[in-house]
Scaffold this motif. Structure first.
Motif, short mmCIF file in Angstrom:
data_model
loop_
_atom_site.label_atom_id
_atom_site.label_comp_id
_atom_site.label_asym_id
_atom_site.label_seq_id
_atom_site.Cartn_x
_atom_site.Cartn_y
_atom_site.Cartn_z
N GLY A 59 2.54 -1.89 4.45
CA GLY A 59 2.03 -0.51 4.44
C GLY A 59 3.15 0.50 4.42
N PHE A 60 2.79 1.74 4.21
CA PHE A 60 3.72 2.86 4.27
C PHE A 60 3.26 3.80 5.37
CE2 PHE A 60 6.84 3.36 0.80
CZ PHE A 60 6.65 2.14 0.18
N ALA A 61 4.18 4.52 5.93
CA ALA A 61 3.79 5.57 6.88
C ALA A 61 4.64 6.79 6.58
CB ALA A 61 4.02 5.09 8.30
N LEU A 62 3.99 7.85 6.23
CA LEU A 62 4.70 9.12 6.03
C LEU A 62 4.38 9.97 7.25
CD1 LEU A 62 6.35 11.02 4.23
CD2 LEU A 62 4.21 11.77 3.21
N VAL B 103 -3.49 7.82 0.13
CA VAL B 103 -4.95 7.88 -0.04
C VAL B 103 -5.50 9.02 0.81
CG1 VAL B 103 -7.05 6.49 0.08
CG2 VAL B 103 -4.84 5.35 -0.16
N ALA B 104 -6.42 9.78 0.23
CA ALA B 104 -7.05 10.87 1.00
C ALA B 104 -7.79 10.27 2.19
CB ALA B 104 -8.02 11.62 0.11
N ASP C 193 -10.57 3.01 4.70
CA ASP C 193 -9.13 2.74 4.78
C ASP C 193 -8.83 1.41 4.08
OD1 ASP C 193 -6.55 1.94 5.64
OD2 ASP C 193 -6.70 3.35 7.32
N ILE C 194 -8.17 1.50 2.94
CA ILE C 194 -7.93 0.29 2.12
C ILE C 194 -7.05 -0.71 2.88
CG2 ILE C 194 -7.11 -0.56 -0.12
CD1 ILE C 194 -7.34 2.42 -1.10
N ALA C 195 -5.93 -0.21 3.44
CA ALA C 195 -5.00 -1.10 4.14
C ALA C 195 -5.72 -1.79 5.31
CB ALA C 195 -3.80 -0.32 4.63
N THR D 256 -12.77 8.70 4.42
CA THR D 256 -12.81 7.69 3.34
C THR D 256 -12.62 6.31 3.97
OG1 THR D 256 -10.43 7.92 3.14
CG2 THR D 256 -11.77 9.21 1.60
N MET E 22 0.84 -1.20 0.00
CA MET E 22 0.00 0.00 0.00
C MET E 22 0.87 1.25 0.00
SD MET E 22 -3.19 -1.29 0.61
CE MET E 22 -2.71 -2.18 -0.84
N ALA F 146 0.14 3.99 -1.84
CA ALA F 146 -0.62 5.20 -2.23
C ALA F 146 -0.82 6.14 -1.05
CB ALA F 146 -1.97 4.79 -2.79
N1 CTP Z 1 -4.02 3.83 3.62
C1 CTP Z 1 -5.01 3.24 2.88
N2 CTP Z 1 -6.24 3.82 2.79
C2 CTP Z 1 -6.51 4.97 3.42
C3 CTP Z 1 -5.50 5.60 4.19
C4 CTP Z 1 -4.26 4.99 4.27
O1 CTP Z 1 -4.76 2.19 2.29
N3 CTP Z 1 -7.72 5.49 3.30
C5 CTP Z 1 -2.71 3.16 3.72
C6 CTP Z 1 -1.58 3.92 3.07
O2 CTP Z 1 -1.44 3.57 1.71
C7 CTP Z 1 -0.39 3.49 3.91
C8 CTP Z 1 -0.98 3.24 5.28
O3 CTP Z 1 -2.36 3.07 5.07
O4 CTP Z 1 0.15 2.28 3.47
C9 CTP Z 1 -0.75 4.36 6.26
O5 CTP Z 1 -1.17 5.57 5.70
P1 CTP Z 1 -1.00 6.96 6.43
O6 CTP Z 1 -1.64 8.03 5.61
O7 CTP Z 1 0.42 7.14 6.87
O8 CTP Z 1 -1.81 6.71 7.74
P2 CTP Z 1 -3.27 6.86 8.14
O9 CTP Z 1 -3.76 5.52 8.51
O10 CTP Z 1 -4.06 7.61 7.13
O11 CTP Z 1 -3.09 7.69 9.48
P3 CTP Z 1 -2.66 9.23 9.68
O12 CTP Z 1 -2.95 9.96 8.39
O13 CTP Z 1 -3.51 9.66 10.81
O14 CTP Z 1 -1.21 9.21 10.04
#
Ligand code: CTP
Length: 399
Positions: free
Chosen positions: A323-326, A277-278, A306-308, A304, A273, A275
């Motif tokens: 997964g990724f974490a930014l 994602v918004a 959460d796909i992951a 939205t 994962m 992307a």
């Molecule tokens: N992800 C996903 N679908 C979403 C949000 C996040 O699949 N709607 C996945 C991203 O692709 C990533 C992981 O979840 O691999 C973590 O995403 P991140 O944006 O860092 O974390 P969030 O779960 O959205 O938490 P936050 O924004 O509060 O740090």
């Protein structure tokens, strides 16, 4: 088939050197980067101009450039190469290789390379069957070198027998199957999400983010090069990708990315994962353009899916989810929480605090944390190299 493969082609002084021109063409059209080294005698059989034009690289022969005092580094070349192919290889070069003699650039390079070496002998029948040559070939095999056996037929001498260099198209097949045999992800189907998502406000406006998709596309390419079948699901990015193993689906919104990912996951062995994602989308998306007015505009945003998280719930024992974490703050702690909450096998953490990491850059600096809390930190590298580190981690986990 040979995309991003760096190949040194060594050409020696045999009449079969003319076939090397076709061989270079085949390697290059199949995606390989080719650097040619010739022995001094090879230049009597084929011109460096032909070889340089076809390989798109300067042809190397001498140790030194006498005009400007620089030299050709066989050590650097050796580190660059994924394969050294010597075609045609004369009895003389084979004998020198077997005995560690290095009186030309091709031979010093042979001793320096760390990559596998394939050798296509070409010589007269009697020279080939001579016990000295046969002994040298056995020695090269014992070094782990791969011999591309010559074929039988009419030789330049007019004699008939074994000693003709294999045809370029067949050497290409041998090179491709050699690289295929090294591929560790053959028979794996891998889902990769990449890029941003755009959440529609009205027909001309959206909420998006700065993700370029580079990381995900590089991962997809690296997986495909390792033999995996890749389902790449990408948000709107300007990049494109062309690889026979990659099936690309372009989506726009988080909702679309969610639906496509869910529909593919059960047929996948691994999902990555990457992307961005918004997390929120406008509650109402209007079909006509919102007009300019003087009062404030309030947009209501809803979360939205959460796909992951969803794939983590669906995940079976034999599937891996990455997964990724930014992050911007408390990076390690936040990343670890995501491993648990999303049921990930490992997470790739990048911090916006690191220069050169994250969105838009061609580089990234990552830390991989797995579900057993093993932490591996990597240097700042190109996204292509980072992709390779991530893919190697996957290969380690499944083998
Ligand atoms: N992800 C996903 N679908 C979403 C949000 C996040 O699949 N709607 C996945 C991203 O692709 C990533 C992981 O979840 O691999 C973590 O995403 P991140 O944006 O860092 O974390 P969030 O779960 O959205 O938490 P936050 O924004 O509060 O740090």
């Amino acid at each position: 088939m040979l995309k991003n493969k760096n190949i040194i082609l060594g050409i020696t002084g045999s009449i079969a050197a003319y076939k090397a021109a076709m061989l270079i063409r085949l390697l290059v059209t199949n995606g390989a980067n080719v650097k040619v080294i010739v022995t001094p005698l090879a230049k009597e059989f084929i011109t460096p101009v032909t070889l340089a034009t076809l390989s798109k690289n300067t042809v190397l022969c001498d140790f030194f450039h006498h005009d400007d005092g620089t030299w050709n580094s066989h050590v650097e070349l050796g580190l660059w190469a994924d394969l050294m192919l010597i075609a045609p290889a004369t009895a003389n070069t084979i004998a020198k290789m077997a005995n560690g003699i290095c009186d030309n650039l091709l031979l010093t390079s042979y001793l320096s390379v760390r990559c596998p070496v394939m050798i296509a002998p070409a010589m007269d029948f009697d020279m080939f069957k001579h016990p000295a040559t046969q002994k040298n070939i056995e020695t090269l095999k014992s070094f782990g070198n791969i011999i591309i056996e010559p074929t039988e037929g009419e030789l330049a001498s007019g004699l008939h027998g074994k000693g003709r260099m294999k045809e370029p198209a067949d050497i290409l097949k041998d090179v491709v199957s050699f690289f295929d045999s090294k591929k560790k992800l053959i028979n794996k189907t891998i889902l990769v999400t990449a890029g941003p998502t755009y959440e529609k406000i009205d027909p001309v406006r959206f909420i998006g983010n700065h993700s370029s998709g580079k990381m995900g596309y590089n991962i997809a390419e690296c997986l495909a090069e390792n033999g995996a079948k890749v389902e790449l699901i990408s948000g709107p990015v300007s990049m494109n990708i062309n690889h026979e193993n990659i099936h690309l689906t372009k989506v726009t919104s988080a909702e679309e990315m969610y639906n496509v990912s869910i529909s593919h996951f059960q047929n996948c062995d691994i999902a990555i994962m990457s992307a961005a994602v918004a997390d929120f989308t406008p509650k109402t998306q209007v079909d006509s353009k919102i007009k300019n007015k003087t009062e404030n505009l309030v947009l209501e945003l809803i979360p939205t899916k959460d796909i992951a998280l969803e794939l983590g719930k669906m995940k079976k024992k034999n599937q891996l989810l990455i997964g990724f974490a930014l992050e911007t703050d408390n990076e390690l702690e936040n990343a670890k929480k995501k491993i648990t909450s999303k049921n990930l096998d490992f997470i790739v953490l990048n911090s916006l605090k690191d220069t050169g990491a994250g969105f838009k850059h061609d580089t990234n600096k990552i830390t991989i944390i797995d579900k057993n809390n093993n932490i591996e930190k990597f240097e700042l590298k190109t996204k292509r190299e980072v992709a390779s580190d991530i893919v190697n981690k996957i290969i380690k986990l499944i083998t």
